[in-house]
Design a protein around this motif. Structure first.
Motif, PDB file in Angstrom:
ATOM      1  N   ASP A  53       0.807  -1.224   0.000  1.00  0.00           N
ATOM      2  CA  ASP A  53       0.000   0.000   0.000  1.00  0.00           C
ATOM      3  C   ASP A  53       0.843   1.278   0.000  1.00  0.00           C
ATOM      4  OD1 ASP A  53      -2.331  -1.589   0.176  1.00  0.00           O
ATOM      5  OD2 ASP A  53      -2.065  -1.734   2.348  1.00  0.00           O
ATOM      6  N   GLY A  54       2.156   1.135   0.107  1.00  0.00           N
ATOM      7  CA  GLY A  54       3.004   2.316   0.201  1.00  0.00           C
ATOM      8  C   GLY A  54       3.658   2.674  -1.121  1.00  0.00           C
ATOM      9  N   PHE A  55       4.624   3.589  -1.045  1.00  0.00           N
ATOM     10  CA  PHE A  55       5.384   3.977  -2.223  1.00  0.00           C
ATOM     11  C   PHE A  55       6.188   2.798  -2.757  1.00  0.00           C
ATOM     12  CE2 PHE A  55       5.543   8.538  -0.501  1.00  0.00           C
ATOM     13  CZ  PHE A  55       4.596   8.996  -1.404  1.00  0.00           C
ATOM     14  N   ARG A  56       6.428   2.804  -4.078  1.00  0.00           N
ATOM     15  CA  ARG A  56       7.492   2.017  -4.673  1.00  0.00           C
ATOM     16  C   ARG A  56       8.682   2.959  -4.822  1.00  0.00           C
ATOM     17  NH1 ARG A  56       2.858  -0.594  -3.891  1.00  0.00           N
ATOM     18  NH2 ARG A  56       2.742  -2.611  -4.955  1.00  0.00           N
ATOM     19  N   TYR A  57       9.880   2.390  -4.794  1.00  0.00           N
ATOM     20  CA  TYR A  57      11.084   3.204  -4.904  1.00  0.00           C
ATOM     21  C   TYR A  57      11.947   2.671  -6.042  1.00  0.00           C
ATOM     22  CZ  TYR A  57       9.607   4.341  -0.147  1.00  0.00           C
ATOM     23  OH  TYR A  57       8.871   4.703   0.955  1.00  0.00           O
ATOM     24  N   ARG A  58      12.705   3.598  -6.643  1.00  0.00           N
ATOM     25  CA  ARG A  58      13.570   3.209  -7.748  1.00  0.00           C
ATOM     26  C   ARG A  58      14.845   4.048  -7.706  1.00  0.00           C
ATOM     27  NH1 ARG A  58      10.998   4.334 -13.353  1.00  0.00           N
ATOM     28  NH2 ARG A  58       9.688   2.568 -12.736  1.00  0.00           N
ATOM     29  N   ARG A  59      15.945   3.380  -7.994  1.00  0.00           N
ATOM     30  CA  ARG A  59      17.192   4.126  -8.168  1.00  0.00           C
ATOM     31  C   ARG A  59      17.225   4.661  -9.602  1.00  0.00           C
ATOM     32  NH1 ARG A  59      23.481   1.979  -7.497  1.00  0.00           N
ATOM     33  NH2 ARG A  59      24.411   3.651  -8.728  1.00  0.00           N
ATOM     34  N   ILE A 106      17.276   8.491  -5.593  1.00  0.00           N
ATOM     35  CA  ILE A 106      16.182   7.566  -5.334  1.00  0.00           C
ATOM     36  C   ILE A 106      14.880   8.340  -5.488  1.00  0.00           C
ATOM     37  CG2 ILE A 106      15.130   5.974  -3.694  1.00  0.00           C
ATOM     38  CD1 ILE A 106      17.950   5.175  -4.640  1.00  0.00           C
ATOM     39  N   ILE A 107      13.995   7.840  -6.342  1.00  0.00           N
ATOM     40  CA  ILE A 107      12.708   8.491  -6.535  1.00  0.00           C
ATOM     41  C   ILE A 107      11.597   7.575  -6.037  1.00  0.00           C
ATOM     42  CG2 ILE A 107      13.578   9.786  -8.528  1.00  0.00           C
ATOM     43  CD1 ILE A 107      11.850   7.895 -10.293  1.00  0.00           C
ATOM     44  N   ALA A 108      10.437   8.154  -5.794  1.00  0.00           N
ATOM     45  CA  ALA A 108       9.270   7.388  -5.350  1.00  0.00           C
ATOM     46  C   ALA A 108       8.283   7.276  -6.498  1.00  0.00           C
ATOM     47  CB  ALA A 108       8.616   8.061  -4.146  1.00  0.00           C
ATOM     48  N   LEU A 109       7.543   6.153  -6.493  1.00  0.00           N
ATOM     49  CA  LEU A 109       6.499   5.931  -7.488  1.00  0.00           C
ATOM     50  C   LEU A 109       5.246   5.466  -6.766  1.00  0.00           C
ATOM     51  CD1 LEU A 109       9.343   4.217  -8.543  1.00  0.00           C
ATOM     52  CD2 LEU A 109       8.177   4.738 -10.689  1.00  0.00           C
ATOM     53  N   ARG A 110       4.098   5.675  -7.406  1.00  0.00           N
ATOM     54  CA  ARG A 110       2.852   5.132  -6.889  1.00  0.00           C
ATOM     55  C   ARG A 110       2.116   4.446  -8.035  1.00  0.00           C
ATOM     56  NH1 ARG A 110       1.331  10.709  -5.850  1.00  0.00           N
ATOM     57  NH2 ARG A 110       1.381  10.195  -3.631  1.00  0.00           N
ATOM     58  N   CYS A 111       1.261   3.529  -7.662  1.00  0.00           N
ATOM     59  CA  CYS A 111       0.522   2.761  -8.663  1.00  0.00           C
ATOM     60  C   CYS A 111      -0.781   3.488  -8.993  1.00  0.00           C
ATOM     61  CB  CYS A 111       0.229   1.365  -8.130  1.00  0.00           C
ATOM     62  SG  CYS A 111      -0.442   0.225  -9.347  1.00  0.00           S
ATOM     63  N   ALA A 120       7.929  17.701  -5.928  1.00  0.00           N
ATOM     64  CA  ALA A 120       7.515  18.630  -4.880  1.00  0.00           C
ATOM     65  C   ALA A 120       6.904  17.875  -3.705  1.00  0.00           C
ATOM     66  CB  ALA A 120       6.509  19.632  -5.441  1.00  0.00           C
ATOM     67  N   GLU A 121       6.312  16.720  -3.981  1.00  0.00           N
ATOM     68  CA  GLU A 121       5.716  15.896  -2.933  1.00  0.00           C
ATOM     69  C   GLU A 121       6.752  14.977  -2.303  1.00  0.00           C
ATOM     70  OE1 GLU A 121       2.331  12.364  -2.379  1.00  0.00           O
ATOM     71  OE2 GLU A 121       2.460  13.490  -4.260  1.00  0.00           O
ATOM     72  N   PHE A 122       7.620  14.409  -3.125  1.00  0.00           N
ATOM     73  CA  PHE A 122       8.661  13.503  -2.638  1.00  0.00           C
ATOM     74  C   PHE A 122       9.979  13.927  -3.279  1.00  0.00           C
ATOM     75  CE2 PHE A 122      11.437   9.904  -2.400  1.00  0.00           C
ATOM     76  CZ  PHE A 122      11.059   9.196  -1.270  1.00  0.00           C
ATOM     77  N   PRO A 123      10.746  14.776  -2.617  1.00  0.00           N
ATOM     78  CA  PRO A 123      12.031  15.211  -3.182  1.00  0.00           C
ATOM     79  C   PRO A 123      12.957  14.017  -3.384  1.00  0.00           C
ATOM     80  CG  PRO A 123      11.387  16.598  -1.340  1.00  0.00           C
ATOM     81  CD  PRO A 123      10.454  15.425  -1.325  1.00  0.00           C
ATOM     82  N   PRO A 124      13.574  13.885  -4.545  1.00  0.00           N
ATOM     83  CA  PRO A 124      14.521  12.783  -4.781  1.00  0.00           C
ATOM     84  C   PRO A 124      15.617  12.766  -3.725  1.00  0.00           C
ATOM     85  CG  PRO A 124      14.002  13.878  -6.842  1.00  0.00           C
ATOM     86  CD  PRO A 124      13.392  14.714  -5.760  1.00  0.00           C
ATOM     87  N   ILE A 125      16.005  11.574  -3.315  1.00  0.00           N
ATOM     88  CA  ILE A 125      17.020  11.403  -2.271  1.00  0.00           C
ATOM     89  C   ILE A 125      18.354  11.114  -2.936  1.00  0.00           C
ATOM     90  CG2 ILE A 125      17.714  10.034  -0.274  1.00  0.00           C
ATOM     91  CD1 ILE A 125      14.746   9.345   0.108  1.00  0.00           C
ATOM     92  N   PHE A 138      14.101   6.871   7.528  1.00  0.00           N
ATOM     93  CA  PHE A 138      12.989   6.182   6.870  1.00  0.00           C
ATOM     94  C   PHE A 138      11.693   6.972   6.976  1.00  0.00           C
ATOM     95  CE2 PHE A 138      15.673   2.591   6.363  1.00  0.00           C
ATOM     96  CZ  PHE A 138      15.068   1.800   5.393  1.00  0.00           C
ATOM     97  N   SER A 139      11.424   7.527   8.130  1.00  0.00           N
ATOM     98  CA  SER A 139      10.151   8.215   8.318  1.00  0.00           C
ATOM     99  C   SER A 139      10.130   9.587   7.658  1.00  0.00           C
ATOM    100  CB  SER A 139       9.839   8.334   9.808  1.00  0.00           C
ATOM    101  OG  SER A 139      10.846   9.074  10.473  1.00  0.00           O
ATOM    102  N   GLU A 140      11.271  10.298   7.681  1.00  0.00           N
ATOM    103  CA  GLU A 140      11.285  11.670   7.187  1.00  0.00           C
ATOM    104  C   GLU A 140      11.675  11.788   5.717  1.00  0.00           C
ATOM    105  OE1 GLU A 140      13.732  13.970   9.763  1.00  0.00           O
ATOM    106  OE2 GLU A 140      12.634  13.370  11.589  1.00  0.00           O
ATOM    107  N   GLN A 141      12.583  10.922   5.246  1.00  0.00           N
ATOM    108  CA  GLN A 141      13.032  11.046   3.860  1.00  0.00           C
ATOM    109  C   GLN A 141      12.390  10.003   2.946  1.00  0.00           C
ATOM    110  OE1 GLN A 141      17.044  12.327   2.950  1.00  0.00           O
ATOM    111  NE2 GLN A 141      17.567  12.294   5.131  1.00  0.00           N
ATOM    112  N   LEU A 142      12.466   8.734   3.312  1.00  0.00           N
ATOM    113  CA  LEU A 142      11.818   7.714   2.479  1.00  0.00           C
ATOM    114  C   LEU A 142      10.305   7.685   2.678  1.00  0.00           C
ATOM    115  CD1 LEU A 142      14.114   4.544   2.513  1.00  0.00           C
ATOM    116  CD2 LEU A 142      13.460   5.931   0.559  1.00  0.00           C
TER     117      LEU A 142
END
Length: 375
Positions: free
Chosen positions: A49-55, A60-65, A76-81, A114-118
């Motif tokens: 139910d959470g984000f997918r992540y990709r290098r 590292i960026i986040a994805l959603r289904c 702007a919602e999930f700044p790349p790490i 994990f809680s603040e960045q990922l």
């Protein structure tokens, strides 16, 4: 308030960070280190139910289904790490896990990352669920749509368990060949193994097909109808000092002793013994849990993701059943769990008959069995 988790639970999140850092999974079909294939990761998920992540490059960026497709989350919602930040976090995480004190402990620095960045909730996989992490991968440069689920086993701080002892994994034996008073007197022997050996010298421990948890017995029957009898015999071998490794018990125990209490209809040759135990270990690793009804299908269909003691990862693929079964057979052994925690090993009376329960617990060693018994 920091979360307290055990090493296995923290390792689920460490594996997520390490997979993203590497951007690939080195996967084999047997011994860790004997790699046979590399999977370039398309997306990694801790929770369905959470984000997918990709290098992606050095980030590292986040994805959603959305509509069955993976869509990048707005920066702007999930700044790349930055990858460098993730690599640092992974090293810090490994140190926190290795230096954690007690059975459960906090990893405050890693929890913050994990809680603040990922933005990954630090909720470990529910008890009884084998799929700890999942990912989709690239094959020939093309993303494969199916996510493979993996069960995580970690050697950061100790040997992981394949089957945890519980009230559900207890087998009931009748104490025969002595009076109730004589049987109960054996409780004065403090050591559980010495107690079992003394009982078997004075009489007989007979398994009549009764387990403390009926559901576990039904699950075992899906693998092999007489499997619970065979596991009961293996427990007697272990608690009587006749071996702990499955391969060791096979080699060192004569067939009449190994299968003495199994029904005659079971017909357990050594070949069938090996096949039955390998099938059970494979089922226990990928889907079966003792107290829940099992439909025979794996939930961690990808296989195992092993966190080695040096923090590196290697996959053991579950799609090659025979090789996975052989790996587990060579690396697993029976362990003596806590008698006070799981309430077994004491002779008791039931309807005038003395009985004793023995509990099943299986661990995985980092190296295959040769000659030495585990401590």
């Amino acid at each position: 308030m920091p979360y307290n988790k055990n090493r296995g639970e923290w390792s689920e999140f460490y594996a997520l960070a390490k997979l993203l850092e590497r951007g690939e999974l080195i996967a084999g079909y047997g011994e860790p280190g004997a790699a046979e294939q590399r999977y370039a990761l398309h997306a990694v998920a801790k929770s369905p139910d959470g984000f997918r992540y990709r290098r992606q490059g050095d980030y590292i960026i986040a994805l959603r289904c959305e509509g069955g497709l993976l869509v990048p989350v707005d920066p702007a919602e999930f700044p790349p790490i930055p990858l460098a930040a993730l690599s640092t976090a992974a090293r810090v995480f490994m140190t926190e896990i290795q230096e954690g004190a007690g059975r459960a402990f906090a990893c405050p620095l890693s929890e913050s990352f994990f809680s603040e960045q990922l933005r990954c909730p630090l909720i470990p996989t529910a008890a009884g669920v084998k799929r700890d992490i999942s990912f989709s991968y690239l094959q020939g440069g093309t993303p494969q749509p199916e996510e493979l689920g993996f069960s995580i086993k970690s050697y950061l701080g100790g040997r992981p368990s394949l089957v945890n002892a519980s009230h559900s994994t207890r087998f009931v034996f009748d104490v025969e060949g002595m009076s109730l008073k004589a049987a109960l007197a054996h409780n004065e022997i403090a050591d559980i193994r010495a107690r079992v050996i003394a009982l078997r010298k004075s009489g007989t421990l007979s398994y009549k097909g009764v387990m403390h948890n009926r559901q576990f017995q039904l699950n075992l029957a899906i693998v092999e109808s007489h499997l619970h009898y065979l596991l009961a015999e293996l427990l007697l071998c272990h608690f009587s000092g006749h071996g702990s490794w499955f391969s060791e018990i096979e080699i060192e125990n004569a067939e009449p002793r190994l299968y003495g209490n199994c029904p005659q209809t079971a017909d357990f040759s050594l070949v069938k013994f090996r096949m039955a135990i390998q099938s059970y270990l494979r089922a226990a690793s990928l889907g079966m849990v003792p107290r829940k009804a099992w439909d025979g299908w794996p939930t961690a269909e990808g296989g195992y993701l092993i966190v080695k003691s040096d923090g590196e990862l290697v996959g053991i693929l579950g799609g090659f059943a025979e090789r996975l079964g052989k790996f587990l057979y060579d690396h697993c052994y029976l362990e003596t769990p806590s008698t006070s925690k799981w309430h077994y090993g004491t002779v008791y009376e039931h309807n005038g008959t003395p009985k004793i329960m023995l509990a099943l617990q299986v661990r995985i060693a980092p190296k295959r069995h040769t000659a030495a018994l585990p401590n």
